[in-house]
Design an enzyme around this catalytic site. Sequence first.
Site, PDB file in Angstrom:
ATOM      1  N   VAL A   1       0.839  -1.206   0.000  1.00 61.79           N
ATOM      2  CA  VAL A   1       0.000   0.000   0.000  1.00 61.79           C
ATOM      3  C   VAL A   1       0.877   1.260   0.000  1.00 61.79           C
ATOM      4  CG1 VAL A   1      -1.703   1.317   1.333  1.00 61.79           C
ATOM      5  CG2 VAL A   1      -1.963  -1.156   1.101  1.00 61.79           C
TER       6      VAL A   1
ATOM      7  N   THR B   1      -6.389  -0.999   5.066  1.00 68.45           N
ATOM      8  CA  THR B   1      -7.742  -1.396   5.478  1.00 68.45           C
ATOM      9  C   THR B   1      -7.769  -1.656   6.985  1.00 68.45           C
ATOM     10  OG1 THR B   1      -8.007  -2.386   3.317  1.00 68.45           O
ATOM     11  CG2 THR B   1      -9.599  -3.037   5.006  1.00 68.45           C
TER      12      THR B   1
ATOM     13  N   GLU C   1      -7.505   2.462   0.468  1.00 68.71           N
ATOM     14  CA  GLU C   1      -6.835   2.046  -0.763  1.00 68.71           C
ATOM     15  C   GLU C   1      -7.739   1.076  -1.506  1.00 68.71           C
ATOM     16  OE1 GLU C   1      -3.332   2.869  -1.712  1.00 68.71           O
ATOM     17  OE2 GLU C   1      -4.778   2.401  -3.253  1.00 68.71           O
TER      18      GLU C   1
ATOM     19  N   LEU D   1      -6.716  -0.429  -4.535  1.00 68.19           N
ATOM     20  CA  LEU D   1      -5.928  -0.985  -5.644  1.00 68.19           C
ATOM     21  C   LEU D   1      -5.975  -2.496  -5.707  1.00 68.19           C
ATOM     22  CD1 LEU D   1      -2.808   1.204  -5.099  1.00 68.19           C
ATOM     23  CD2 LEU D   1      -4.637   1.508  -6.773  1.00 68.19           C
TER      24      LEU D   1
ATOM     25  N   GLY E   1      -8.464 -15.867  -4.368  1.00 64.72           N
ATOM     26  CA  GLY E   1      -7.487 -15.809  -3.278  1.00 64.72           C
ATOM     27  C   GLY E   1      -6.994 -14.394  -3.091  1.00 64.72           C
TER      28      GLY E   1
ATOM     29  N   CYS F   1      -6.702  -9.931   0.433  1.00 62.58           N
ATOM     30  CA  CYS F   1      -7.739  -8.979   0.856  1.00 62.58           C
ATOM     31  C   CYS F   1      -9.127  -9.585   1.018  1.00 62.58           C
ATOM     32  CB  CYS F   1      -7.823  -7.845  -0.149  1.00 62.58           C
ATOM     33  SG  CYS F   1      -6.250  -7.027  -0.351  1.00 62.58           S
TER      34      CYS F   1
ATOM     35  N   LYS G   1      -9.741 -12.023   4.074  1.00 62.16           N
ATOM     36  CA  LYS G   1      -9.472 -11.302   5.322  1.00 62.16           C
ATOM     37  C   LYS G   1     -10.556 -10.244   5.574  1.00 62.16           C
ATOM     38  CE  LYS G   1      -6.068  -8.053   5.241  1.00 62.16           C
ATOM     39  NZ  LYS G   1      -6.010  -6.756   5.809  1.00 62.16           N
TER      40      LYS G   1
HETATM   41  C1  UGA Z   1      -8.827  -6.908  -4.464  1.00 58.23           C
HETATM   42  C2  UGA Z   1      -9.857  -5.941  -5.051  1.00 58.23           C
HETATM   43  O1  UGA Z   1     -10.142  -6.278  -6.418  1.00 58.23           O
HETATM   44  C3  UGA Z   1      -9.360  -4.499  -4.975  1.00 58.23           C
HETATM   45  O2  UGA Z   1     -10.369  -3.603  -5.439  1.00 58.23           O
HETATM   46  C4  UGA Z   1      -9.002  -4.173  -3.528  1.00 58.23           C
HETATM   47  O3  UGA Z   1      -8.523  -2.845  -3.383  1.00 58.23           O
HETATM   48  C5  UGA Z   1      -7.950  -5.153  -3.067  1.00 58.23           C
HETATM   49  O4  UGA Z   1      -8.480  -6.493  -3.133  1.00 58.23           O
HETATM   50  C6  UGA Z   1      -7.575  -4.796  -1.641  1.00 58.23           C
HETATM   51  O5  UGA Z   1      -8.451  -4.823  -0.760  1.00 58.23           O
HETATM   52  O6  UGA Z   1      -6.432  -4.384  -1.413  1.00 58.23           O
HETATM   53  P1  UGA Z   1      -6.653  -8.184  -5.401  1.00 58.23           P
HETATM   54  O7  UGA Z   1      -6.708  -8.975  -4.126  1.00 58.23           O
HETATM   55  O8  UGA Z   1      -5.355  -7.643  -5.847  1.00 58.23           O
HETATM   56  O9  UGA Z   1      -7.664  -6.917  -5.275  1.00 58.23           O
HETATM   57  O10 UGA Z   1      -7.159  -9.155  -6.522  1.00 58.23           O
HETATM   58  P2  UGA Z   1      -8.348  -9.294  -7.605  1.00 58.23           P
HETATM   59  O11 UGA Z   1      -7.818  -8.944  -8.938  1.00 58.23           O
HETATM   60  O12 UGA Z   1      -9.584  -8.641  -7.161  1.00 58.23           O
HETATM   61  O13 UGA Z   1      -8.535 -10.884  -7.587  1.00 58.23           O
HETATM   62  C7  UGA Z   1      -8.917 -11.592  -6.393  1.00 58.23           C
HETATM   63  C8  UGA Z   1      -9.143 -13.057  -6.723  1.00 58.23           C
HETATM   64  O14 UGA Z   1     -10.376 -13.231  -7.404  1.00 58.23           O
HETATM   65  C9  UGA Z   1      -8.079 -13.694  -7.639  1.00 58.23           C
HETATM   66  O15 UGA Z   1      -7.772 -14.994  -7.170  1.00 58.23           O
HETATM   67  C10 UGA Z   1      -8.770 -13.711  -8.993  1.00 58.23           C
HETATM   68  O16 UGA Z   1      -8.219 -14.642  -9.857  1.00 58.23           O
HETATM   69  C11 UGA Z   1     -10.197 -14.043  -8.565  1.00 58.23           C
HETATM   70  N1  UGA Z   1     -11.255 -13.684  -9.541  1.00 58.23           N
HETATM   71  C12 UGA Z   1     -11.405 -12.406  -9.965  1.00 58.23           C
HETATM   72  C13 UGA Z   1     -12.121 -14.676  -9.991  1.00 58.23           C
HETATM   73  O17 UGA Z   1     -12.025 -15.840  -9.583  1.00 58.23           O
HETATM   74  N2  UGA Z   1     -13.102 -14.342 -10.889  1.00 58.23           N
HETATM   75  C14 UGA Z   1     -13.255 -13.070 -11.337  1.00 58.23           C
HETATM   76  O18 UGA Z   1     -14.172 -12.829 -12.165  1.00 58.23           O
HETATM   77  C15 UGA Z   1     -12.400 -12.094 -10.870  1.00 58.23           C
END
Ligand code: UGA
Length: 463
Positions: free
Chosen positions: A11, A130, A158, A160, A270, A273, A276
Amino acid sequence: MKIAVVGTGFVGLPHAAVLAEQGHEVWACDIDPARIEAYRSGEAARIERYVNEPGLAASVAENLGRHLFFSSRMEEAAAGAEVCFMCINTPPNRDGSTDLSFYRAAAEQLAGILAARTDGRRVVVVNKSTVPIGTARLLEGILRAAGAPNVGVASNPEFLAQGNAIDGSRRPDRVVVGADGEADFELLRRVYPQFQNHVRIRYLETTPETAEAIKYVGNTLLLTYISFWNGVGARIAESLPGVRMEDLKLGVTADSRISTWGSYVSNGAGGSCFGKDIQSLIYQLGQAGQATHLLQAVFDINEYQKSYLIDRAVHEAGFGFNQTTVALLGLAFKKRTNDMRDSAALKAVENLLGRGVKAIRAYDPLAMDEARSRWFNPEQNHLFERISYHDSAEEAMRGADAIYISTDWEEFRGLTPLILSHARPPCLIIDGRRMVADVESLAAAGFGYLPVGGPYLPPGTAA
Ligand code: UGA
């Protein structure tokens, strides 16, 4: 404007770099001197060892010594700063609550520094990572107890996603600022002048508690979309004959009220974020005496999804994992990262070892060092000796009885010819990300195919 950033992880460091790009004088500090040394070097490889984000190292190097400064002394970073961002890690406790011990320690140190000031100028301390709803008030109490004069508190969460931190900071969808009064809102407007009256970026000013809640509700709704598609959409396409997953998704999400995000069905979401944050919100609502059935179901569906395809392989394909060799393609929680926190592959390995597999042949373009040193260290569990690491997907699939695709790496879209030339039928292809194309030729060549969001195709069948 001088800005202090306390904590330089995923972050803090991108945030500091992008604030520096805007011409602020940014001082970032961390209790880990090795990090500070690495950042100060400006060398990409050393910076990326701590935070690996596209464009980050270049941004740090470009601003280093001009707008961006690093210190392992919080006093130096905070001296004369008008805004201090708290970017401290807040890991989960076992019961889902948030461990605020690192946060508290940093806040108390900062409060002492701000109490010793003599310039009398207004300073606002802003929570960026967070934190549970109400933490800005906790911070206010810490600052008051230390006797820090003329300070305000704010929440500026945040939003992101990993892999997109720099672009996301430069062009966010929204900036949410929760504060208590005009003086502090005005300081934050000076931090983010580029987002004022922007045609596309929503700049929302609200209470600190609302800002904190927006972060939890946002992440929880995103995971709800994923669990809905995995727990309802995919199950329909897997078990009711004739339903096609891709068409189902297109037809439903053509409604402008329904998000397409989350409709990419998978072997579970996974990362550091979602799990958790939903656990924390369940805990916070539980403490407030509220029912949390929906949130608990969303969490449970997502966790179950990480083992679900292995269960399906047993029940639908009659695949006994005992004494077999499984190729595991993808270890990271999503593509373009080496992060394995809460990743589906962790659950898959636990499940496969529990079922007595003889060998797991793993491949991931980025996460193999992380896996070896941190998650599957044989010194922690001798069963991890059964995992071997390979330089390519085709190497990993040699001699495998089953191939499990766990991460959505783009290169896995081209697996069909590799499977045809390197794997041995009747190897079972378990596709946790719907990556494999031309499944008909696989089935015709004697492979079994079991995808998330689709029926099992036994060897020899036409789709
Ligand atoms: C997530 C949120 O998308 C962000 O907006 C947030 O700020 C962030 O957590 C945080 O709280 O810091 P992130 O954990 O980096 O971001 O990952 P994502 O791209 O959202 O993916 C999360 C998981 O969902 C991955 O395993 C991804 O492959 C999976 N996913 C995503 C799916 O299984 N299907 C989908 O349609 C989209």
